[in-house]
Design an enzyme around this catalytic site. Structure first.
Site, PDB file in Angstrom:
ATOM      1  N   ASP A  22      61.697 -39.067  17.158  1.00 27.07           N
ATOM      2  CA  ASP A  22      61.942 -40.487  17.070  1.00 27.07           C
ATOM      3  C   ASP A  22      60.678 -41.102  16.455  1.00 27.07           C
ATOM      4  O   ASP A  22      59.628 -40.454  16.401  1.00 27.07           O
ATOM      5  CB  ASP A  22      62.210 -41.040  18.474  1.00 27.07           C
ATOM      6  CG  ASP A  22      62.280 -42.546  18.504  1.00 27.07           C
ATOM      7  OD1 ASP A  22      63.050 -43.124  17.725  1.00 27.07           O
ATOM      8  OD2 ASP A  22      61.547 -43.152  19.305  1.00 27.07           O
ATOM      9  N   ASP A  24      59.483 -45.103  16.594  1.00 34.32           N
ATOM     10  CA  ASP A  24      58.839 -46.160  17.392  1.00 34.32           C
ATOM     11  C   ASP A  24      58.650 -45.708  18.836  1.00 34.32           C
ATOM     12  O   ASP A  24      59.619 -45.344  19.516  1.00 34.32           O
ATOM     13  CB  ASP A  24      59.690 -47.433  17.344  1.00 34.32           C
ATOM     14  CG  ASP A  24      59.787 -47.994  15.931  1.00 34.32           C
ATOM     15  OD1 ASP A  24      58.806 -48.586  15.465  1.00 34.32           O
ATOM     16  OD2 ASP A  24      60.848 -47.805  15.291  1.00 34.32           O
ATOM     17  N   THR A 115      65.212 -41.958  13.351  1.00 39.99           N
ATOM     18  CA  THR A 115      64.894 -43.273  13.885  1.00 39.99           C
ATOM     19  C   THR A 115      66.084 -44.232  13.811  1.00 39.99           C
ATOM     20  O   THR A 115      66.928 -44.111  12.918  1.00 39.99           O
ATOM     21  CB  THR A 115      63.693 -43.889  13.137  1.00 39.99           C
ATOM     22  OG1 THR A 115      63.451 -45.211  13.619  1.00 39.99           O
ATOM     23  CG2 THR A 115      63.940 -43.952  11.628  1.00 39.99           C
ATOM     24  N   ASP A 172      61.032 -41.339  23.451  1.00 42.81           N
ATOM     25  CA  ASP A 172      60.290 -42.153  24.412  1.00 42.81           C
ATOM     26  C   ASP A 172      61.172 -43.058  25.253  1.00 42.81           C
ATOM     27  O   ASP A 172      60.717 -43.557  26.276  1.00 42.81           O
ATOM     28  CB  ASP A 172      59.246 -43.020  23.685  1.00 42.81           C
ATOM     29  CG  ASP A 172      59.880 -44.132  22.879  1.00 42.81           C
ATOM     30  OD1 ASP A 172      59.535 -45.314  23.106  1.00 42.81           O
ATOM     31  OD2 ASP A 172      60.729 -43.840  22.022  1.00 42.81           O
TER      32      ASP A 172
END
Length: 227
Positions: A22, A24, A115, A172
């Protein structure tokens, strides 16, 4: 003290055909910039900004807005408006500690970014963080359904020529973790930007400063503590 010395930190004891990241919150920190732009929009829409902001991370903007079912709001137009704001505001966008070195050590054909950001924003943030664009990248335009749907990670695996079960996903937020799980991949959770712990049974590391990639003779990748 190095987190390598902390007994609660564990790494996968296996090797993978590829790594999928990923963007961000996982390889770069855009939290402040994203929350500035989305916070202004949420306030203008009459939303409770404090309760709304945690819900928008890790998803495509159009999916976030559509899920709100706001009367008289065109999700496509609003997502484009927010995108323009995010492209303009990259102040404070920085790499997750150790990410640049970690990514630079990977064979370019063995990793990809997956993403929820559109391609223009992804390139803008990578540039702001000083992270070179990878050879392979899956962005919001490449999928019809965003995370937590696994489509992005399945597509990323296909572009690398591997089965998702042979990949390690770095994520995250919960939407991305669920996407990785649903794709059939193993998941490593990056906690660098977490204010609250995510309850998950997956491996967790705070960043990349104390880990490195080991590349086996057959090209397979594993994550190891630095010696």
């Amino acid at each position: 003290m190095s987190f390598a010395a902390a007994p609660e930190i564990k790494l996968p004891q296996k090797a993978y055909a590829a790594f999928l990241f990923d963007m961000d919150g996982t390889i770069l920190n855009s939290l402040a910039a994203a929350e500035r732009v989305w916070g202004r929009w949420a306030a203008a829409m009459g939303l409770d900004v404090e309760s709304f902001l945690p819900t928008m991370h890790g998803k495509r903007g159009i999916d976030t807005i559509s899920a709100l079912n706001l009367p008289g709001v065109d999700p496509v137009a609003e997502a484009e408006f927010i995108l323009r704001g995010e492209i303009e505001d990259v102040e404070g966008v920085v790499p997750i500690p150790g990410a640049v070195e970690f990514l630079s050590a990977l064979p370019p054909e063995r990793w990809a970014i997956v993403t929820s950001s559109p391609i223009e924003l992804a390139k803008r943030r990578l540039g702001a963080a000083g992270i070179p664009e990878p050879r392979y990248m899956v962005t919001a335009e490449d999928v019809t359904v965003g995370k937590p749907n696994p489509q992005g990670y399945i597509l990323g695996s296909e572009r690398l020529g591997v089965n998702p079960s042979e990949a390690l996903v770095f994520e995250d937020v919960l939407a991305g973790i669920r996407a990785g799980e649903a794709a059939g991949a193993d998941v490593m959770v990056i906690t660098a930007t977490h204010n609250h712990e995510i309850e998950t049974g997956h491996w967790k590391i705070p960043g990349y400063l104390d880990v490195t990639t080991h590349i086996a003779d057959d090209g397979r990748l594993s994550v190891r503590f630095k010696s």
